[in-house]
Design an enzyme around this catalytic site. Structure first.
Site, short mmCIF file in Angstrom:
data_model
loop_
_atom_site.label_atom_id
_atom_site.label_comp_id
_atom_site.label_asym_id
_atom_site.label_seq_id
_atom_site.Cartn_x
_atom_site.Cartn_y
_atom_site.Cartn_z
N HIS A 107 36.23 -43.85 -42.12
CA HIS A 107 37.55 -44.49 -41.53
C HIS A 107 38.61 -44.12 -42.47
CE1 HIS A 107 40.47 -47.82 -40.73
NE2 HIS A 107 39.67 -48.01 -39.39
N GLU A 179 40.91 -41.77 -33.97
CA GLU A 179 41.88 -42.68 -34.59
C GLU A 179 43.01 -42.13 -35.35
OE1 GLU A 179 40.01 -46.77 -35.01
OE2 GLU A 179 39.75 -46.01 -36.80
P1 PGA Z 1 44.06 -51.60 -35.46
O1 PGA Z 1 42.88 -50.83 -36.29
O2 PGA Z 1 43.68 -52.05 -34.12
O3 PGA Z 1 44.37 -52.84 -36.20
O4 PGA Z 1 44.95 -50.62 -35.49
C1 PGA Z 1 42.08 -49.80 -35.91
C2 PGA Z 1 41.15 -49.47 -36.85
O5 PGA Z 1 41.34 -49.24 -38.01
O6 PGA Z 1 40.25 -49.09 -36.34
#
Ligand code: PGA
Length: 269
Positions: A107, A179
Site C-alpha cells: 500500500h 491505486e
Molecule cells: P480511500 O483509500 O478510499 O480513502 O481513498 C483507498 C486506499 O487507501 O486503499
C-alpha cells in the site's frame, strides 16, 4: 467489451468489494460495524474483503463465523519471518492462527510513510504466497509521474520488482489493486475509463511476465476515493474486477450500500 456477467456471479468471477480500515476502529467499534453490516447484508454475490487492524482480526473472524455471509478478514501488514527477535512485528503463522485469510501488501501509505521498499514488498509476497495466503498487491503512480506520462512505466516496474522470483503456480493467489497515489484519500478519483485502461495494462504486464499465460484469471481492483456513489462507474468497466475502498469502508452504512447496489447491478444485467 462487456463483462461476462453470468461468469461474474460464478465463484471465480465475483465482483470484489474490499475495505481497508487503516488505523481505525477499536475491537468494540469493529464489533459495532460488523453487527450493523451483517444486519444490512444477509447474502451477496460479491466477494467481500475487510482489511482490519491486527487487534480487530480475531473478533471480526468470530463474528463473521456466526453469520451466513462470507466476509474475508485480512491483515494490513505483517513481517516475512515466522518468529524471532523482531520487536513489534507480527508474522504470518500468528495471523493464520487467528483466522486471517488475506494480506495487503505494498500500500502506498506503507511505501511512503514507513519507507517500505520494493525489496521488502517482494519478500512479503514470496513469503505470503509460499504460506498459502492470498494477497492484494497495491501499485500506483504519483501525480507528477502521471503528468509526465510515466504511469505505465512506473506500474510495470513496481509489478516486476514486487513479483520477482514469484513462481507462476503461485500467481493465482495474488490480486492487484491499482491505486494512483494522487487519488487516495483526496476525494479525487481516476476517470473510470483511465482506471480501466490501467487495469487492462496491469493484466497485460502480468501475462507478459508469466509467458503469455492468459489463464491466470488475475483480478485487478481500482482504489482511490471510491465511494458509495462513484463505485458503480468502476463496477461497469470491463477490466476492473473490484474496488478497494478506504474512507468508504469505515461506515457500515456506506460499505453495505455498495454491496447491496453491486448485487442489484449484477441482477439487472
Ligand atoms: P480511500 O483509500 O478510499 O480513502 O481513498 C483507498 C486506499 O487507501 O486503499
Amino acid at each position: 467489451m462487456n463483462k461476462n456477467v453470468d461468469a461474474k456471479t460464478s465463484e471465480t468471477e465475483k465482483f470484489i468489494i474490499a475495505g481497508n480500515w487503516k488505523m481505525n476502529k477499536t475491537p468494540e467499534e469493529a464489533k459495532n460495524f460488523l453487527e450493523e453490516f451483517l444486519f444490512n447484508v444477509k447474502s451477496s454475490e460479491c466477494k467481500i474483503i475487510l482489511f482490519v487492524p491486527f487487534i480487530d482480526i480475531e473478533k471480526s473472524v468470530n463474528l463473521i463465523k456466526e453469520s451466513n455471509i462470507n466476509v474475508i478478514i485480512g491483515a494490513q501488514n505483517f513481517y516475512w519471518r515466522d518468529s524471532g527477535a523482531y520487536t513489534g512485528e507480527i508474522s504470518i503463522p500468528m495471523l493464520k492462527a487467528i483466522g486471517t485469510k488475506i494480506l495487503l501488501v505494498g500500500h502506498s501509505e506503507r511505501r511512503i510513510n514507513f519507507k517500505e521498499t520494493d525489496k521488502e514488498i517482494n519478500e512479503k509476497i514470496k513469503k505470503a504466497t509460499k504460506s498459502d495466503m492470498n494477497v492484494i498487491l497495491c501499485v500506483g503512480e504519483t501525480l507528477n509521474q502521471r503528468k509526465s506520462g510515466k504511469e505505465k512505466e512506473v506500474i510495470m516496474l513496481q509489478l516486476e520488482k514486487a513479483l520477482k522470483n514469484v513462481r507462476k503456480e503461485l500467481i493465482s493467489q495474488i490480486s492487484i489493486a491499482y491505486e494512483p497515489i494522487w487519488a487516495i484519500g483526496t476525494g479525487e478519483t481516476a476517470v473510470p475509463e483511465d482506471a480501466n485502461k490501467m487495469c487492462k495494462f496491469i493484466k497485460m504486464c502480468i501475462e507478459k511476465m508469466y509467458n503469455g499465460d492468459k489463464k491466470s484469471n488475475l483480478k485487478v481492483l481500482y482504489g482511490g476515493s471510491v465511494d458509495k456513489e462513484n463505485f458503480k462507474e468502476f463496477f461497469k468497466m470491463p477490466y476492473i474486477d473490484g474496488v478497494l475502498t478506504g474512507g468508504a469502508s469505515l461506515s457500515a452504512d456506506s460499505f453495505s450500500h455498495m454491496v447491496k447496489v453491486a448485487d442489484t447491478i449484477v441482477k439487472d444485467f
